[in-house]
Design a protein around this motif. Structure first.
Motif, PDB file in Angstrom:
ATOM      1  N   TRP A   2      41.247  40.366  31.670  1.00  7.53           N
ATOM      2  CA  TRP A   2      40.681  41.500  32.407  1.00  7.53           C
ATOM      3  C   TRP A   2      39.643  42.240  31.575  1.00  7.53           C
ATOM      4  O   TRP A   2      38.668  42.771  32.109  1.00  7.53           O
ATOM      5  CB  TRP A   2      41.793  42.450  32.849  1.00  7.53           C
ATOM      6  N   LEU A   3      39.798  42.220  30.231  1.00  2.33           N
ATOM      7  CA  LEU A   3      38.815  42.837  29.343  1.00  2.33           C
ATOM      8  C   LEU A   3      38.397  41.814  28.297  1.00  2.33           C
ATOM      9  O   LEU A   3      39.240  41.234  27.613  1.00  2.33           O
ATOM     10  CB  LEU A   3      39.410  44.067  28.656  1.00  2.33           C
ATOM     11  N   LYS A   4      37.111  41.582  28.167  1.00  2.00           N
ATOM     12  CA  LYS A   4      36.616  40.583  27.237  1.00  2.00           C
ATOM     13  C   LYS A   4      36.738  41.077  25.788  1.00  2.00           C
ATOM     14  O   LYS A   4      36.747  42.285  25.534  1.00  2.00           O
ATOM     15  CB  LYS A   4      35.170  40.232  27.578  1.00  2.00           C
ATOM     16  N   PRO A  29      33.219  43.614  24.460  1.00  2.00           N
ATOM     17  CA  PRO A  29      32.436  44.117  25.595  1.00  2.00           C
ATOM     18  C   PRO A  29      31.282  45.013  25.146  1.00  2.00           C
ATOM     19  O   PRO A  29      31.463  46.205  24.897  1.00  2.00           O
ATOM     20  CB  PRO A  29      33.468  44.914  26.403  1.00  2.00           C
ATOM     21  N   HIS A  60      35.701  54.868  30.669  1.00  2.00           N
ATOM     22  CA  HIS A  60      34.296  54.530  30.425  1.00  2.00           C
ATOM     23  C   HIS A  60      33.597  55.653  29.667  1.00  2.00           C
ATOM     24  O   HIS A  60      32.844  55.416  28.715  1.00  2.00           O
ATOM     25  CB  HIS A  60      33.574  54.263  31.751  1.00  2.00           C
ATOM     26  N   CYS A 113      31.725  43.111  30.554  1.00  2.00           N
ATOM     27  CA  CYS A 113      32.913  43.575  29.851  1.00  2.00           C
ATOM     28  C   CYS A 113      34.217  43.001  30.401  1.00  2.00           C
ATOM     29  O   CYS A 113      35.196  42.873  29.664  1.00  2.00           O
ATOM     30  CB  CYS A 113      33.004  45.105  29.911  1.00  2.00           C
ATOM     31  N   HIS A 114      34.251  42.674  31.698  1.00  2.00           N
ATOM     32  CA  HIS A 114      35.501  42.319  32.357  1.00  2.00           C
ATOM     33  C   HIS A 114      35.478  40.889  32.905  1.00  2.00           C
ATOM     34  O   HIS A 114      34.419  40.304  33.110  1.00  2.00           O
ATOM     35  CB  HIS A 114      35.779  43.281  33.516  1.00  2.00           C
ATOM     36  N   SER A 119      37.275  42.124  38.153  1.00  2.00           N
ATOM     37  CA  SER A 119      36.105  42.806  38.710  1.00  2.00           C
ATOM     38  C   SER A 119      36.139  42.803  40.229  1.00  2.00           C
ATOM     39  O   SER A 119      35.855  43.832  40.878  1.00  2.00           O
ATOM     40  CB  SER A 119      34.820  42.131  38.215  1.00  2.00           C
ATOM     41  N   LYS A 167      44.223  50.152  36.634  1.00  2.00           N
ATOM     42  CA  LYS A 167      43.954  48.790  37.096  1.00  2.00           C
ATOM     43  C   LYS A 167      44.147  48.719  38.600  1.00  2.00           C
ATOM     44  O   LYS A 167      44.857  49.536  39.195  1.00  2.00           O
ATOM     45  CB  LYS A 167      44.873  47.799  36.380  1.00  2.00           C
TER      46      LYS A 167
END
Length: 445
Positions: free
Chosen positions: A183-185, A188, A339, A397-398, A403, A420
């Motif tokens: 879900w999160l790289k 990012p 964010h 980023c995701h 997404s 989430k």
């Protein structure tokens, strides 16, 4: 169901009938002081309401023919259509083999689906559209694809599954290529912006920056000038204000286009700058259909509204300029979002450049063209539909599945993505099942 083929728009018939009746009764057709609003058959959608008095922008000098309206649509939206990988190009419907399909929806013309002056047909972001339009050509989809059995034709565009003009967002090969992403790289970070260094090799541009001699003796160096990008590039006062003999205290709103052509072109195509693109006065927050801060109601929106007249602070433009006007829930919640926390940490030097997420990160994404990374200044470009954010924004980023789900969750949209998603869109699941059922055969379906 749907809409029927029209050779002349309904409102064109209304206007012609009105003119004919007035002529038959011997009534004057138009008094000198008659307001244009007298001829508006219905309210504009909020995609076009800012330019409703610039009738000629869409209707030209003639009547409401489809050809005139089509040219008007393409004049403003042609670049978006060219950039799209269009699964329904005009050539498909000028092909004689598809002539029977035009009996229900004449898809050669934009106004067959996107009807103006009918705000009740707005499906979001000022776009009018018959939600069941797909049924006219794809009524057998359930038998052709058992995975679609039971799905309504008003759900085809849900979460961006099938965008009429551009199916890149969720075509099957793309879904499979990004299946299983976290879900999160791990890192990012946005790509760095192009800093104009290459452009400084352009002699014509450098001449513009140097201006036309010194300013009038009475002009003092403005506050915040030292250290900004223009000062470091050697931009002279006369580059923007004109020579000492033709000095203008306040340059024209589109003066910046002399050097920043691509940025101004994008700005005038978005909602913030579209009035300037139509030779109208600048937009003000008071003209918006969104909630705005009262104290910002009469602020004119030009380049310097966000960047400042002399400080040209891109960090201020990325957040403060936006929340200084916008007072809707999504904008206000940004200040309490993860964010924004990332953005504050980047400004404090705790994270590397590009780690923070600003309003501009999502609504004015960075795009690469011929090796240069520039900011897209059309802030409404990836909002029609919102799933257009997936590629240039979210995937930086995701993961793809996260997404898609996040953009489909209305609660997350309101609270500016704190948490989430509670919604799951099974697009990737369906692509996997279909891929497994093909016995290893690959390719675009």
């Amino acid at each position: 169901m749907g809409i029927r083929k029209r050779t002349v728009g309904v409102w064109g018939i209304w206007l012609l009938a009105s003119l004919a009746l007035a002529g038959w009764l011997g009534l004057p057709l138009l008094k000198k002081d008659t307001p244009k609003t007298a001829f508006i058959p219905g309210a504009m959608t909020h995609g076009h309401h800012q330019i409703e008095l610039q009738c000629g922008a869409c209707h030209g000098d003639g009547f409401n023919s489809q050809e005139v309206l089509q040219d008007a649509c393409v004049n403003c939206h042609g670049d978006e259509l060219k950039a799209a990988q269009d699964a329904h190009p005009k050539s498909k419907f000028t092909d004689p083999r598809n002539a029977d399909r035009l009996a229900n929806v004449d898809a050669r013309f934009c106004v067959s689906c996107h009807v103006e002056h009918r705000p009740e047909l707005d499906v979001g972001m000022g776009v009018t559209l018959p939600m069941d339009m797909c049924v006219h050509c794809h009524e057998d989809i359930a038998s052709e694809r058992p995975s679609h059995e039971g799905m309504g034709f008003d759900t085809c565009a849900s979460a961006g599954c099938h965008n009429f003009h551009d199916n890149r967002a969720l075509y099957e090969d793309f879904l499979l290529a990004h299946a299983g992403e976290p879900w999160l790289k791990p890192e990012p970070v946005q790509p760095p912006r192009h800093g104009w260094r290459h452009d400084m090799d352009d002699a014509e541009l450098v001449a513009l920056l140097r201006g036309d001699g010194p300013p009038p003796a009475s002009v003092k160096e403005p506050e915040h000038w030292d250290g900004n990008a223009h000062a470091e590039a050697g931009v002279a006062c006369t580059a923007c204000h004109g020579s000492a003999e033709q000095w203008v205290d306040t340059p024209e709103p589109l003066q910046c286009a002399r050097c920043h052509e691509s940025e101004v072109e994008g700005f005038t195509r978005g909602r913030h700058g579209m009035r300037l693109g139509m030779a109208l006065s600048p937009m003000t927050p008071a003209q918006s259909v969104l909630n705005m801060h009262v104290e910002a109601s009469h602020r004119e929106l030009t380049c310097v509204s966000c960047h400042g007249a002399h400080d040209f602070d891109t960090q201020k433009a990325a957040v403060d300029a936006c929340v200084g006007c916008h007072n809707d829930e999504h904008s206000n919640e940004y200040l309490r979002s993860p964010h924004h926390d990332l953005w504050k940490r980047e400004k404090r030097g705790e994270l590397p450049p590009g780690s923070g997420v600003t309003c501009a990160t999502c609504h004015m994404p960075r795009e690469e063209h011929n090796g240069d990374v520039r900011v897209q200044h059309n802030q409404s470009l990836n909002l029609r539909p919102v799933e257009k954010m997936i590629r240039p924004v979210c995937l930086t980023c995701h993961g793809l599945e996260f997404s898609i789900d996040a953009l489909a969750d209305p609660h997350l949209l309101e609270n500016n993505f704190r948490g989430k998603p509670d919604i799951h869109v099974p697009s990737v699941d369906m692509a996997r099942e279909r891929d497994e059922s093909r016995d290893g055969k690959k390719g675009l379906y």
